[in-house]
Design a protein around this motif. Structure first.
Motif, PDB file in Angstrom:
ATOM      1  N   PRO A 146     -41.185 -17.882 -10.141  1.00 44.82           N
ATOM      2  CA  PRO A 146     -40.090 -18.376  -9.303  1.00 44.82           C
ATOM      3  C   PRO A 146     -39.569 -19.746  -9.706  1.00 44.82           C
ATOM      4  O   PRO A 146     -38.357 -19.992  -9.661  1.00 44.82           O
ATOM      5  CB  PRO A 146     -40.726 -18.416  -7.900  1.00 44.82           C
ATOM      6  N   THR A 147     -40.440 -20.668 -10.136  1.00 41.61           N
ATOM      7  CA  THR A 147     -39.943 -21.995 -10.503  1.00 41.61           C
ATOM      8  C   THR A 147     -39.136 -21.928 -11.799  1.00 41.61           C
ATOM      9  O   THR A 147     -38.175 -22.677 -11.971  1.00 41.61           O
ATOM     10  CB  THR A 147     -41.097 -23.013 -10.609  1.00 41.61           C
ATOM     11  N   LEU A 148     -39.487 -21.021 -12.714  1.00 44.31           N
ATOM     12  CA  LEU A 148     -38.672 -20.852 -13.917  1.00 44.31           C
ATOM     13  C   LEU A 148     -37.290 -20.303 -13.556  1.00 44.31           C
ATOM     14  O   LEU A 148     -36.272 -20.760 -14.079  1.00 44.31           O
ATOM     15  CB  LEU A 148     -39.367 -19.911 -14.902  1.00 44.31           C
ATOM     16  N   VAL A 149     -37.261 -19.312 -12.684  1.00 43.17           N
ATOM     17  CA  VAL A 149     -35.968 -18.755 -12.270  1.00 43.17           C
ATOM     18  C   VAL A 149     -35.112 -19.818 -11.591  1.00 43.17           C
ATOM     19  O   VAL A 149     -33.907 -19.925 -11.850  1.00 43.17           O
ATOM     20  CB  VAL A 149     -36.180 -17.556 -11.331  1.00 43.17           C
ATOM     21  N   ASP A 150     -35.720 -20.635 -10.740  1.00 45.44           N
ATOM     22  CA  ASP A 150     -34.958 -21.669 -10.049  1.00 45.44           C
ATOM     23  C   ASP A 150     -34.379 -22.683 -11.035  1.00 45.44           C
ATOM     24  O   ASP A 150     -33.253 -23.171 -10.852  1.00 45.44           O
ATOM     25  CB  ASP A 150     -35.842 -22.375  -9.024  1.00 45.44           C
ATOM     26  N   ALA A 151     -35.126 -23.018 -12.075  1.00 43.63           N
ATOM     27  CA  ALA A 151     -34.605 -23.921 -13.100  1.00 43.63           C
ATOM     28  C   ALA A 151     -33.436 -23.287 -13.837  1.00 43.63           C
ATOM     29  O   ALA A 151     -32.438 -23.954 -14.150  1.00 43.63           O
ATOM     30  CB  ALA A 151     -35.713 -24.300 -14.082  1.00 43.63           C
ATOM     31  N   LEU A 152     -33.532 -22.001 -14.101  1.00 44.55           N
ATOM     32  CA  LEU A 152     -32.448 -21.304 -14.790  1.00 44.55           C
ATOM     33  C   LEU A 152     -31.202 -21.236 -13.909  1.00 44.55           C
ATOM     34  O   LEU A 152     -30.075 -21.434 -14.392  1.00 44.55           O
ATOM     35  CB  LEU A 152     -32.912 -19.895 -15.174  1.00 44.55           C
ATOM     36  N   VAL A 217     -25.582 -21.772 -21.813  1.00 49.11           N
ATOM     37  CA  VAL A 217     -26.640 -20.840 -22.207  1.00 49.11           C
ATOM     38  C   VAL A 217     -27.680 -21.633 -22.999  1.00 49.11           C
ATOM     39  O   VAL A 217     -27.368 -22.204 -24.041  1.00 49.11           O
ATOM     40  CB  VAL A 217     -26.078 -19.695 -23.076  1.00 49.11           C
ATOM     41  N   HIS A 218     -28.893 -21.683 -22.479  1.00 47.60           N
ATOM     42  CA  HIS A 218     -29.962 -22.410 -23.165  1.00 47.60           C
ATOM     43  C   HIS A 218     -30.225 -21.815 -24.544  1.00 47.60           C
ATOM     44  O   HIS A 218     -30.361 -22.541 -25.532  1.00 47.60           O
ATOM     45  CB  HIS A 218     -31.231 -22.372 -22.313  1.00 47.60           C
ATOM     46  N   GLU A 241     -32.044 -26.574 -28.992  1.00 43.89           N
ATOM     47  CA  GLU A 241     -31.348 -26.468 -30.280  1.00 43.89           C
ATOM     48  C   GLU A 241     -30.268 -25.396 -30.292  1.00 43.89           C
ATOM     49  O   GLU A 241     -29.263 -25.527 -30.993  1.00 43.89           O
ATOM     50  CB  GLU A 241     -32.347 -26.155 -31.392  1.00 43.89           C
ATOM     51  N   LEU A 242     -30.468 -24.306 -29.568  1.00 43.51           N
ATOM     52  CA  LEU A 242     -29.557 -23.164 -29.621  1.00 43.51           C
ATOM     53  C   LEU A 242     -28.557 -23.147 -28.479  1.00 43.51           C
ATOM     54  O   LEU A 242     -27.811 -22.174 -28.312  1.00 43.51           O
ATOM     55  CB  LEU A 242     -30.360 -21.860 -29.616  1.00 43.51           C
ATOM     56  N   THR A 243     -28.506 -24.219 -27.694  1.00 46.97           N
ATOM     57  CA  THR A 243     -27.650 -24.259 -26.513  1.00 46.97           C
ATOM     58  C   THR A 243     -26.174 -24.171 -26.882  1.00 46.97           C
ATOM     59  O   THR A 243     -25.702 -24.820 -27.809  1.00 46.97           O
ATOM     60  CB  THR A 243     -27.917 -25.547 -25.727  1.00 46.97           C
ATOM     61  N   THR A 244     -25.452 -23.361 -26.111  1.00 44.36           N
ATOM     62  CA  THR A 244     -24.016 -23.216 -26.321  1.00 44.36           C
ATOM     63  C   THR A 244     -23.378 -22.815 -24.996  1.00 44.36           C
ATOM     64  O   THR A 244     -24.024 -22.867 -23.943  1.00 44.36           O
ATOM     65  CB  THR A 244     -23.723 -22.176 -27.418  1.00 44.36           C
TER      66      THR A 244
END
Length: 358
Positions: A146-152, A217-218, A241-244
């Motif tokens: 859940p904490t990963l989803v909330d960060a996303l 998008v991370h 590095e791949l963020t766009t």
């Protein structure tokens, strides 16, 4: 990794070493650029080779920072732009848990390449089942998904302008660009036939949905790119590095693909942490994201299939490089990567074939 890959307290127990990527002038520049660093500095490589080189730098008093530079040799600037990553992190600071940027050397005069100094985050990264067993209880694990989803969700609510990507905000060709890029990379480097990869690509092209919105998008959002604190909250999202700018559901699809469950016959990671009891299921993660964002769960099927295919392209590239001696497979053989890539490609082809055409 953008920050330290393991929890650690106190100075790192290493001897002073001069690394090829850190010539003598780097220490003097660091002492000027980051005043809290005092005395002799020690550098320990904590990530390097295929990605930007990352060092844990410790001073005589035990103060720690993280130092980043591009890989040695000629590398595509778009894939290893540490300066771009620093700009993104500065934009995200205050909006999302990320390490602070402490200093930047843009000219390349000090090290022959740009340098970025980041705050050292003293937390935990769960990379394997062994890490999970050693560091968590089943009750702890229930908090992590859940904490990963909330960060996303928090990331996807930010406008691209926050990280200086306003020029990309109107683009609606994210999937076209990604499908072309990864397919070209695979075709250029492949050393064997893998029909499932080609089949999956053809289905994905035919079934590509229209892009309903553009967001940040991370590009590599998964458990081992998030550092957790002692209460199992996300302390820092790493590796930008791949963020766009593109369809944010690409990040959701990737999180679900890498979130392995017991009994999975294909796995994006060789030894995934999330197979241990106590973690949320993929369905629970998706439900939480959709409830928070108002997303139709039916839209995610395409992005799950796409991420299985993209992961297969990456694994096949690793297989090629290990086979040709261009990189080490660590404790794994080339045959191991070949088998994993084939299984992941098969999963991608099956899912992509089931997608409705638009």
């Amino acid at each position: 990794m953008t920050a330290a890959g393991h929890a650690r307290t106190g100075p790192a127990p290493i001897e002073p070493t001069r690394h090829a990527g850190l010539p003598a002038g780097v220490d003097a520049w660091l002492s000027r650029a980051v005043p809290e660093l005092q005395g002799a500095l020690r550098h320990e490589v904590i990530a390097g080779g295929r990605s930007n080189l990352t060092y844990r730098t410790t001073d005589a008093a035990g103060h720690v920072v993280v130092l980043r530079r591009p890989p040695l040799g000629n590398q595509p600037a778009t894939a290893h732009d540490v300066l771009r990553e620093a700009r993104i992190l500065r934009g995200l600071h205050g909006h999302l848990p990320v390490p602070r940027v402490l200093a930047v050397e843009e000219t390349g005069e000090v090290a022959g390449a740009p340098l970025v100094v980041l705050e050292h985050l003293d937390g935990v990264i769960l990379r394997s089942p062994a890490d999970v067993e050693r560091l968590t209880t089943e009750a702890d694990r229930a908090l992590i998904g859940p904490t990963l989803v909330d960060a996303l969700v928090a990331l996807h609510r930010l406008a691209p302008e926050v990280i200086g990507l306003s020029g990309l905000a109107r683009r609606r060709d994210y999937l076209t660009r990604q499908l072309g890029r990864w397919h070209e990379n695979w075709q250029r480097s492949r050393i064997r036939d893998l029909p499932d990869l080609q089949t999956a690509h053809e289905h994905l092209v035919a079934a590509a949905p229209g892009q309903s919105r553009s967001g940040i998008v991370h590009g590599d959002f998964r458990l081992d790119n998030c550092m957790l604190d002692s209460r199992w909250r996300v302390q820092g999202v790493l590796d930008w590095e791949l963020t766009t700018v593109g369809d944010p559901l690409a990040d959701v699809g990737q999180l679900l693909v890498y979130w392995a469950q017991a009994g999975d016959t294909a796995r994006a990671l060789h030894d995934p942490a999330t197979v241990r009891p106590g973690f949320s299921t993929r369905d629970e993660l998706l439900s939480r994201y959709c409830l928070a964002t108002g997303t139709d769960p039916g839209r995610i099927d395409y992005f799950v299939a796409y991420n299985w295919w993209k992961t297969a392209c990456i694994l096949e590239g690793v297989y090629t490089r290990v086979t040709q001696g261009a990189m080490s497979g660590g404790d794994r053989t080339a045959a191991s990567f070949a088998e994993q890539a084939a299984a992941v490609a098969g999963r991608a082809a099956a899912l992509a074939a089931a997608l409705p055409r638009h």
